[in-house]
Design an enzyme around this catalytic site. Structure first.
Site, mmCIF file in Angstrom:
data_model
loop_
_atom_site.group_PDB
_atom_site.id
_atom_site.type_symbol
_atom_site.label_atom_id
_atom_site.label_comp_id
_atom_site.label_asym_id
_atom_site.label_seq_id
_atom_site.Cartn_x
_atom_site.Cartn_y
_atom_site.Cartn_z
ATOM 1 N N ARG A 1 2.436 -1.480 -5.681
ATOM 2 C CA ARG A 1 1.766 -0.344 -6.001
ATOM 3 C C ARG A 1 2.694 0.049 -7.901
ATOM 4 O O ARG A 1 1.974 0.041 -8.135
ATOM 5 C CB ARG A 1 1.997 0.639 -5.511
ATOM 6 C CG ARG A 1 3.788 1.497 -5.029
ATOM 7 C CD ARG A 1 2.998 2.003 -3.470
ATOM 8 N NE ARG A 1 4.419 2.113 -2.912
ATOM 9 C CZ ARG A 1 5.997 2.904 -3.091
ATOM 10 N NH1 ARG A 1 4.784 4.051 -3.416
ATOM 11 N NH2 ARG A 1 6.441 2.865 -2.151
ATOM 12 N N TYR B 1 0.504 -11.025 -0.645
ATOM 13 C CA TYR B 1 -0.483 -9.752 -0.494
ATOM 14 C C TYR B 1 -2.200 -10.137 -1.265
ATOM 15 O O TYR B 1 -2.358 -11.263 -1.644
ATOM 16 C CB TYR B 1 0.925 -8.669 -0.535
ATOM 17 C CG TYR B 1 1.683 -8.230 -0.496
ATOM 18 C CD1 TYR B 1 1.955 -7.585 0.164
ATOM 19 C CD2 TYR B 1 2.554 -9.168 -0.543
ATOM 20 C CE1 TYR B 1 2.983 -7.375 1.552
ATOM 21 C CE2 TYR B 1 3.985 -8.331 -0.353
ATOM 22 C CZ TYR B 1 4.023 -7.550 0.460
ATOM 23 O OH TYR B 1 5.263 -7.412 0.625
ATOM 24 N N ASP C 1 -0.731 5.104 -5.284
ATOM 25 C CA ASP C 1 -1.627 4.918 -4.189
ATOM 26 C C ASP C 1 -2.492 5.869 -4.136
ATOM 27 O O ASP C 1 -1.962 6.525 -4.649
ATOM 28 C CB ASP C 1 -1.200 4.284 -3.511
ATOM 29 C CG ASP C 1 -0.491 5.034 -2.350
ATOM 30 O OD1 ASP C 1 -1.108 6.326 -2.372
ATOM 31 O OD2 ASP C 1 0.378 4.478 -2.098
ATOM 32 N N ASP D 1 4.023 -0.208 4.271
ATOM 33 C CA ASP D 1 4.321 0.887 3.939
ATOM 34 C C ASP D 1 3.248 1.734 4.581
ATOM 35 O O ASP D 1 2.208 0.751 5.720
ATOM 36 C CB ASP D 1 3.482 1.491 2.403
ATOM 37 C CG ASP D 1 4.576 0.702 1.419
ATOM 38 O OD1 ASP D 1 6.000 1.197 1.667
ATOM 39 O OD2 ASP D 1 3.881 1.214 0.107
#
Length: 338
Positions: free
Chosen positions: A186, A70, A84, A42
């Site tokens: 997310r 991540y 987010d 993203d």
């Protein structure tokens, strides 16, 4: 110019396509037209982005076998339309109130985070690249259009999810996650909030690894590549520098076994021909964990091997074993004919 993998660090506010575009411009002077990336990030996420150059773009499909790692930061008590911190706030509750009303302790939060290990189901966010009726979900979302179809849950697999920081004074926390392709981190944050009954949004996301390629190997960022081009857009020196940073294409293929063959058979194989299994030697077996998974041509990944010229060690490409015929057949040839 040789082919290979350039390991970039993607900064915030750059799309993965932006990163590919600046590399393509820098490498175009050497006649390189094929450039692609291994896994979309993203725009507000940062981290490692493998960029495949030249013939190496042909192995990009194999990256679907790799997990991605991540580090994610999140905050409880808030919900947004994008899941987010950069989206439009839909709910915002004082953390002290939320913590008391929902009975959230450090132990409860850690348990909620850890519960997402293993196979999970996710509904893709409306601001995502998933296609519905031929269009990306974010196309509908950004234009304010309501979907008249059901967004079906998708399965994902979380190899591990480990809390690495929990601040009970602010309701902020962070975790490290290793997961399969197509996992929305997310969405996991949003689901943690739903599980605790208080809402939760992702506040930062950094990808630290794509399979065997780690963030430590990212010697430069997309911004560095752009700076290399200079004000006069002279990409010559930039291309030379980037070429020197390329990893060999086979470095990414950790799941496949290794087959070697003599020079005469290697030249025959380079031309796309099959070779009898009695004429090659298997030095390493393929990872059994990928058994049953198939590539775009319906070939079982567990039967695919990296193929090398025995005398020189040159990587020829990948081949798959036809068990019925007793032959090694070409899947993707990367080496040029002699």
């Amino acid at each position: 110019m040789r082919d290979g993998i350039l390991v970039l660090y993607k900064p915030q506010e750059w799309t993965s396509s932006d990163c590919v575009a600046v590399c393509r411009r820098a490498l175009g002077v050497k006649g390189i037209k094929k450039v692609g990336h291994g896994g979309t990030l993203d725009p507000m996420a940062t981290g490692v982005l493998p960029v495949f150059v030249g013939q190496a773009t042909r192995i990009m499909e194999y990256m679907e076998l790799d997990t991605k790692t991540y580090i994610c930061a999140a905050k409880l008590g808030i919900s947004t339309d994008t899941l987010d911190i950069w989206g439009e706030v839909t709910e915002d509750h004082p953390w002290e109130e939320v913590r008391e009303q929902c009975g959230i302790t450090k132990e409860v939060l850690i348990s909620a985070i850890s519960s997402f290990a293993g196979e999970i189901e996710q509904i893709p966010p409306k601001y995502s690249a998933v296609r519905v009726n031929g269009r990306r979900l974010y196309d509908y979302a950004y234009k304010g259009k309501e979907l008249d179809v059901e967004i079906k849950p998708r399965k994902a697999f979380v190899d591990r999810i480990v809390p690495i920081d929990v601040d009970m004074e602010t309701g902020q926390f962070a975790f490290e996650i290793e997961c399969s392709k197509g996992t929305y981190v997310r969405t996991i944050c949003d689901d943690i909030g739903a599980k605790l009954g208080c809402g939760c949004v992702m506040t930062a996301l950094e990808r630290t690894a794509v399979g065997p390629i780690s963030v430590d190997q990212a010697l430069l960022s997309a911004e560095d590549v752009k700076a290399m081009l200079g004000e006069k857009n002279e990409p010559g020196s930039a291309a030379d520098q980037l070429e020197g940073m390329l990893l060999p294409a086979d470095e990414a293929l950790v799941h496949f076994g290794k087959i070697v063959m003599p020079l005469d058979r290697a030249e025959y194989f380079r031309m796309g021909n099959s070779v009898w299994l009695t004429q090659v030697r298997i030095e390493e077996e393929t990872d059994p964990q990928i058994m049953g998974q198939k590539n775009a041509r319906g070939r079982d990944y567990s039967l695919i091997y990296k193929v090398y010229e025995e005398e020189t060690g040159i990587f020829l490409g990948t081949g798959y074993i036809d068990t019925e015929e007793g032959r090694l057949k070409a899947d993707k040839i990367l080496a040029e004919r002699k």
